[in-house]
Design an enzyme around this catalytic site. Structure first.
Site, short mmCIF file in Angstrom:
data_model
loop_
_atom_site.label_atom_id
_atom_site.label_comp_id
_atom_site.label_asym_id
_atom_site.label_seq_id
_atom_site.Cartn_x
_atom_site.Cartn_y
_atom_site.Cartn_z
N LYS A 118 -42.02 -47.57 -76.27
CA LYS A 118 -41.55 -46.15 -76.21
C LYS A 118 -40.04 -46.30 -75.66
O LYS A 118 -39.46 -47.38 -75.09
CB LYS A 118 -42.29 -45.50 -75.12
CG LYS A 118 -42.46 -44.28 -75.23
CD LYS A 118 -43.43 -43.56 -76.52
CE LYS A 118 -43.75 -42.35 -76.37
NZ LYS A 118 -44.77 -42.15 -77.27
N1 GLU Z 1 -44.40 -40.29 -80.28
C1 GLU Z 1 -45.82 -40.32 -81.25
C2 GLU Z 1 -46.90 -40.95 -80.29
O1 GLU Z 1 -46.72 -40.91 -79.03
C3 GLU Z 1 -45.51 -40.86 -82.46
C4 GLU Z 1 -44.99 -42.45 -82.40
C5 GLU Z 1 -44.67 -43.05 -83.72
O2 GLU Z 1 -44.76 -42.47 -84.52
O3 GLU Z 1 -44.30 -44.35 -83.48
O4 GLU Z 1 -47.68 -41.07 -80.95
#
Ligand code: GLU
Length: 425
Positions: A118
């Protein structure tokens, strides 16, 4: 032995620390079920790589502001790190670490070959001009450049970022590489190699998870959605399209309620025009907290972490909670709700549609190929329903909540991958 959680003074704990504490608690429970040894528990409790950067941004008036940015790769045992980038004023390294950890379990649970990551920038994107946002994004990407890449770590949208942010990231990375690298980021605009179905993927996944958990026709089922944003607005739309009655929604501007059911498409048009749900004519105003306590069948928290706590959990009347957001329910609330017989489809399952279609986008990019929206939809549905079925059977077999079962599967797969690979040197 349990994983060491840093000691803290409860009154001083930040939302980020609270999120990390929840994530570690969930990991501990799964590690206990799986009988993992201390070394493996410690490895899974700590991020593989964690980078904090200072991002200087030139403001329109010529001033320079410096904001904090983060990128955490929690685990890469099953494949490249994967996860969104969040622009939010209260994000910190603890929150980003928790979110990266949840990405690891989420990818493992739905069976896509990624680890978890993240990113975050502690900034309020709504107060920046588009040019300031572009400069901020490009400089942040430049600072985390050594970590990311289509084979290493692939960012995507999260709270406060969108297709345009992803386009700037793709461009910044590509300019540095000297050629176009669409696979470095997912959630891109279609014209840059985005995938059909990605924009609504998380919401579609929430709908699939909700319908699977209901196990009956959604006709007339009442729904309240907290967070009428990227995920929540389309989740409300898809649930309403399926026959459910969306009776209340909220966003940062306020909450609206209609016992007859809201016209979700009309409400979305109102939000597009005015910037928020507040003032919507065809509904009554509702307090933010009241939404959680409505007598509805399904509650969808689709905003930020830690909104369902021991303080409001006892008053929640929904029989089913489907977590569109990451980490909306604290462990204390989880226990209260479980004791009250409330079913919770946990975040790492309910909101996995986003990363599933991110994976499909990346596969298309790596093959320089594209699929029809129907192909994407069918693959998304298969992966979501498959994972839901596995979680439900394990929960029934071992007497676990859906969250505990989902973690046992996700954590177990990562532990297994790690053990099969062995330790180098
Ligand atoms: N931000 C989204 C999540 O928390 C998508 C992450 C992604 O597609 O890599 O799952």
């Amino acid at each position: 032995m349990s994983i060491m959680v840093p000691s803290k003074t409860p009154a001083l704990i930040t939302p980020g620390q609270q999120a990390l504490e929840s994530a570690l608690h969930q990991l501990n429970q799964a590690a206990e079920q799986l009988g993992l040894d201390d070394g493996l528990r410690t490895m899974l409790a700590t991020p593989r790589r964690s980078l904090t950067v200072s991002v200087p941004v030139r403001r329109e008036d010529g001033r320079m502001d410096v904001v904090q940015g983060f990128r955490v790769q929690h685990n890469v045992s099953r494949g490249p790190a994967k996860g969104g980038i969040r622009f939010h004023p209260s994000t910190d390294i603890h929150e980003v670490t928790a979110l990266a950890m949840w990405m690891t379990w989420k990818c493992a649970l739905v069976g896509i070959p990624y680890g978890g990551a993240k990113g975050g920038v502690a900034v309020d994107p709504t107060v920046l001009t588009t040019r300031e946002l572009e400069r901020l994004t490009r400089r942040y990407v430049n600072e985390i450049l050594p970590l990311i890449g289509p084979e290493k770590d692939i960012p995507a949208p999260d709270v406060g970022t969108d297709e345009q942010t992803m386009a700037w990231i793709m461009d910044t990375y590509s300019v540095n590489a000297g050629y176009s690298v669409p696979g470095v980021v997912t959630g891109k605009p279609m014209t840059l190699g985005g995938s059909l179905g990605r924009a609504g993927a998380t919401s579609r996944g929430v709908q699939i998870a909700a319908l699977a958990a209901l196990g009956r026709s959604p006709e007339g089922v009442t729904v309240a959605v907290q967070g009428f944003g990227k995920v929540g607005a389309l989740a409300a739309q898809y649930l309403s399209d399926a026959g459910a009655k969306v009776v209340a929604v909220s966003d940062v501007t306020g909450a609206v309620h209609s016992a007859r059911g809201l016209d979700v498409a009309d409400l979305r048009a109102w939000v597009a025009e005015t910037g928020g749900v507040t003032g919507y004519r065809h509904g009554d105003t509702l307090g933010h907290d009241e939404l959680f306590e409505l007598d509805v069948d399904v509650l969808v928290p689709a905003a930020l972490e830690g909104v369902i706590t021991e303080a409001n959990a006892p008053r929640i009347r929904a029989r089913l909670i489907v977590e569109g957001a990451n980490g909306p329910t604290t462990p204390e609330a989880d226990e209260i709700l479980a004791a009250n017989g409330t079913t919770i489809v946990p975040d790492i399952l309910a909101n996995a549609g986003g990363v599933i279609v991110s994976y499909l986008e990346w596969v298309q990019n790596m093959q320089a190929f594209s699929w029809s929206s129907n192909e994407v939809e069918v693959k998304l549905r298969d992966l979501m329903e498959g994972a839901f079925g596995e979680v439900k059977s394990l929960a029934a077999e071992r007497g676990l909540t859906l969250r505990q079962a989902a973690h046992v599967i996700g954590v177990g797969r990562v532990a297994e991958a790690h053990q099969m690979r062995g330790l180098y040197p």
